[in-house]
Design a protein around this motif. Structure first.
Motif, mmCIF file in Angstrom:
data_model
loop_
_atom_site.group_PDB
_atom_site.id
_atom_site.type_symbol
_atom_site.label_atom_id
_atom_site.label_comp_id
_atom_site.label_asym_id
_atom_site.label_seq_id
_atom_site.Cartn_x
_atom_site.Cartn_y
_atom_site.Cartn_z
ATOM 1 N N PRO A 19 -92.401 55.509 31.090
ATOM 2 C CA PRO A 19 -92.222 54.216 30.423
ATOM 3 C C PRO A 19 -90.791 54.046 29.911
ATOM 4 O O PRO A 19 -90.203 54.985 29.378
ATOM 5 N N GLY A 20 -90.248 52.830 30.100
ATOM 6 C CA GLY A 20 -88.867 52.582 29.694
ATOM 7 C C GLY A 20 -88.714 51.547 28.605
ATOM 8 O O GLY A 20 -87.694 51.508 27.915
ATOM 9 N N GLY A 21 -89.718 50.682 28.443
ATOM 10 C CA GLY A 21 -89.606 49.631 27.442
ATOM 11 C C GLY A 21 -90.729 48.634 27.583
ATOM 12 O O GLY A 21 -91.695 48.856 28.334
ATOM 13 N N LEU A 22 -90.600 47.513 26.866
ATOM 14 C CA LEU A 22 -91.602 46.454 26.880
ATOM 15 C C LEU A 22 -90.990 45.159 27.374
ATOM 16 O O LEU A 22 -89.791 44.916 27.177
ATOM 17 N N ASP A 23 -91.811 44.308 28.017
ATOM 18 C CA ASP A 23 -91.326 42.988 28.397
ATOM 19 C C ASP A 23 -91.477 42.033 27.206
ATOM 20 O O ASP A 23 -91.904 42.429 26.113
ATOM 21 N N LYS A 24 -91.161 40.778 27.411
ATOM 22 C CA LYS A 24 -91.172 39.831 26.287
ATOM 23 C C LYS A 24 -92.579 39.557 25.761
ATOM 24 O O LYS A 24 -92.752 39.061 24.653
ATOM 25 N N GLN A 25 -93.600 39.903 26.575
ATOM 26 C CA GLN A 25 -94.982 39.761 26.123
ATOM 27 C C GLN A 25 -95.505 41.040 25.465
ATOM 28 O O GLN A 25 -96.702 41.140 25.145
ATOM 29 N N GLY A 26 -94.605 42.020 25.305
ATOM 30 C CA GLY A 26 -95.002 43.272 24.664
ATOM 31 C C GLY A 26 -95.749 44.220 25.563
ATOM 32 O O GLY A 26 -96.455 45.116 25.085
ATOM 33 N N LEU A 27 -95.599 44.075 26.900
ATOM 34 C CA LEU A 27 -96.291 44.937 27.852
ATOM 35 C C LEU A 27 -95.331 45.975 28.427
ATOM 36 O O LEU A 27 -94.144 45.695 28.625
ATOM 37 N N PRO A 28 -95.834 47.179 28.732
ATOM 38 C CA PRO A 28 -94.966 48.262 29.194
ATOM 39 C C PRO A 28 -94.342 47.995 30.566
ATOM 40 O O PRO A 28 -94.946 47.352 31.432
ATOM 41 N N LEU A 29 -93.139 48.531 30.738
ATOM 42 C CA LEU A 29 -92.439 48.544 32.024
ATOM 43 C C LEU A 29 -92.017 49.980 32.315
ATOM 44 O O LEU A 29 -91.611 50.705 31.400
ATOM 45 N N GLY A 30 -92.105 50.372 33.581
ATOM 46 C CA GLY A 30 -91.798 51.753 33.936
ATOM 47 C C GLY A 30 -90.592 51.888 34.834
ATOM 48 O O GLY A 30 -90.222 50.966 35.563
ATOM 49 N N LEU A 31 -89.973 53.069 34.779
ATOM 50 C CA LEU A 31 -88.903 53.453 35.701
ATOM 51 C C LEU A 31 -89.392 54.599 36.571
ATOM 52 O O LEU A 31 -90.131 55.473 36.105
ATOM 53 N N GLN A 32 -88.985 54.583 37.841
ATOM 54 C CA GLN A 32 -89.427 55.586 38.802
ATOM 55 C C GLN A 32 -88.279 56.509 39.187
ATOM 56 O O GLN A 32 -87.161 56.053 39.436
ATOM 57 N N ILE A 33 -88.573 57.794 39.246
ATOM 58 C CA ILE A 33 -87.624 58.784 39.773
ATOM 59 C C ILE A 33 -88.229 59.371 41.039
ATOM 60 O O ILE A 33 -89.390 59.795 41.050
#
Length: 494
Positions: A449-463
């Protein structure tokens, strides 16, 4: 002390070893939480007796002065794709409803050997076919997250390991098994703000895991953080002579070698992953991830994976073709559902059983797969898709000449509401646009997990890493985790 159920895998393991609590206390606390969370529909079967049995064995061993097993005191959730002896295993399908295996999958047996207990079997997309957990015969899993707009629209937890992602995010279990064919660990992890890793193809045995696409399926862990994923993966992985695709290699000590220091490492940013209409929030998080990698000491390099745009079409030829072959075994004769209309012959029974037993998405993929394997179309579709797969593998090999790992978004959006995309299979398939390329090549890849969008939902980063280099993937994930400092959790409504 904080609530036991707030602890992850490492916290439970270490707390049990220190004597802060007993394994039974942990198993009882999680079992109680599972039983109260029916609204999420994450668990298809609850198995508190299994969790308590393993916990009592751990407590007895500790009282006798024995060295604790690696996962003693840690109860887990198990995706319903893994055969569990004496416990219903259905792949969330009607055709296997009521099937109770007399054998144990290698992955789950490895976990029990390591001392873990089972809280229950987790809901999923039927036969692992789906990206939203809306294809389960037993109803949707509902994400524990809610949008900030106050709509309270039930959200998709991702798929196919949606029960696993929802259960870990809601702290119903400290960790769970998942499987990843084209992104089914990573995408749900991104949707629910947890971590998940798909190891190199062959690291975890496929024996006793219900097959979707045999050249792509791979088991992996889903947990609260990178360290917990490393701990679980060490227990799950290992050579298995019963699986011809299992790698005969020692299991590395991934947890002991964790390091967030990226000095001397080169992180590649593939230009082709900037897809049309990608939300600015995803693009912004990706840029932030690049800065986090740079801050950890890595050198950032731009790389090209020119055949990326063909990965999704190739995947949706290869995976259904293999599914068509694998799912031919469900015929109403040997096990599972049997639909026998009055006066029906053998062919009628086959047709009636499969028509009633498979859901619409599974039927769609079986028909696509049967078509691309049929005489006259095999070379035009399946053979061409395998050639594209080889070209994608070559792209990655050339990228590794310039970098050690790749950094990309995990999914092209945050979690969407249930029903928003289910009427459009193509829109649903596009959820896997960033995860499919590494699956086609069998490379290890992880979402954090990297952060939240403007609706407060999680966003992920992939390695994404080189084959057999899970350590670099985990280390890069840890570097992001430390800098993102993601602490958000869904507010309990269930």
């Amino acid at each position: 002390m904080a609530d036991i159920t707030d602890l992850g895998v490492a916290g439970l393991r270490d707390g049990f070893r220190s004597g802060a609590f007993s394994a039974r206390e942990a198993a009882e606390a999680f079992s109680a939480k599972v039983s109260r969370a029916k609204a999420l529909n994450a668990f298809l079967v609850e198995t508190p007796d299994h969790a308590l049995g393993q916990a009592d064995a751990a407590d007895r061993a500790r009282a006798a002065g024995e060295e604790p097993k690696p996962l003693a005191g840690v109860p887990l959730g198990i995706k319903d794709l893994f055969a569990t002896r004496g416990v219903a295993t259905t792949a969330a399908s009607h055709i296997l409803e009521g099937f109770t295996p007399p054998y144990e999958s290698t992955v789950t047996q490895n976990l029990w050997n390591a001392g873990a207990g089972m809280l229950g079997k987790l809901n999923m997309d039927q036969f692992a076919m789906g990206s939203s957990n809306e294809t389960s015969y037993f109803g949707n899993v509902i994400s524990p997250w809610r949008r900030k707009d106050g709509s309270n629209a039930p959200l998709a937890p991702g798929g196919s390991s949606g029960g696993s992602s929802a259960a870990v995010a809601a702290r119903l279990c400290p960790g769970a098994t998942g499987t990843d064919t084209g992104g089914s660990i990573r995408q749900p992890a991104a949707f629910t703000g947890i971590s998940g890793i798909k190891p190199t193809y062959g690291r975890c045995s496929r024996w006793g895991t219900i097959a979707f696409a045999s050249s792509l399926d791979q088991a992996g862990p889903m947990a609260q953080d990178v360290r917990d994923c490393a701990i679980l993966l060490e227990a799950m992985a290992g050579f298995d002579p019963k699986d011809a695709t299992s790698l005969q290699l020692d299991v590395p000590r991934w947890e002991a070698n964790l390091s967030s220091d990226m000095k001397g490492k080169r992180v590649g940013v593939p230009v082709e992953y900037r897809v049309d209409n990608m939300p600015e929030e995803i693009e912004a998080l990706w840029r932030k991830g690049v800065e986090w990698m740079r801050g950890a000491g890595a050198e950032i390099v731009e790389v090209s994976l020119p055949h990326t745009k063909y990965a999704l079409p190739a995947y949706y030829i290869i995976a259904p073709a293999e599914a068509s072959s694998n799912l031919a075994r469900y015929d109403g004769v040997r096990y599972g559902l049997r639909d026998l209309p009055d006066g029906a012959g053998l062919q009628d029974m086959y047709a009636a059983t499969r028509a009633d037993g498979f859901g619409p998405e599974v039927k769609r993929r079986i028909m696509i797969g049967t078509y691309v394997l049929s005489a006259g179309f095999y070379d035009a579709y399946y053979t061409q898709a395998q050639k594209v797969r080889a070209l994608i593998a070559r792209d990655f090999e050339q990228a590794w000449e310039k970098c050690d790992v790749l950094l990309t978004p995990t999914a092209p959006s945050a979690a969407f509401a249930l029903g928003e995309k289910s009427a459009d299979p193509i829109a649903m398939y596009l959820n896997d646009v960033f995860t499919v390329p590494s699956s086609l090549v069998g490379l290890p890849a992880m979402s954090v997990p990297g952060g939240l969008d403007k609706q407060g939902l999680p966003l992920g980063l992939q390695i994404i890493g080189k084959a057999l280099d899970e350590q670099s993937v985990l280390n890069a994930g840890l570097a992001i985790e430390e800098r993102a400092d993601f602490k958000a959790r869904p507010e309990a409504w269930w």
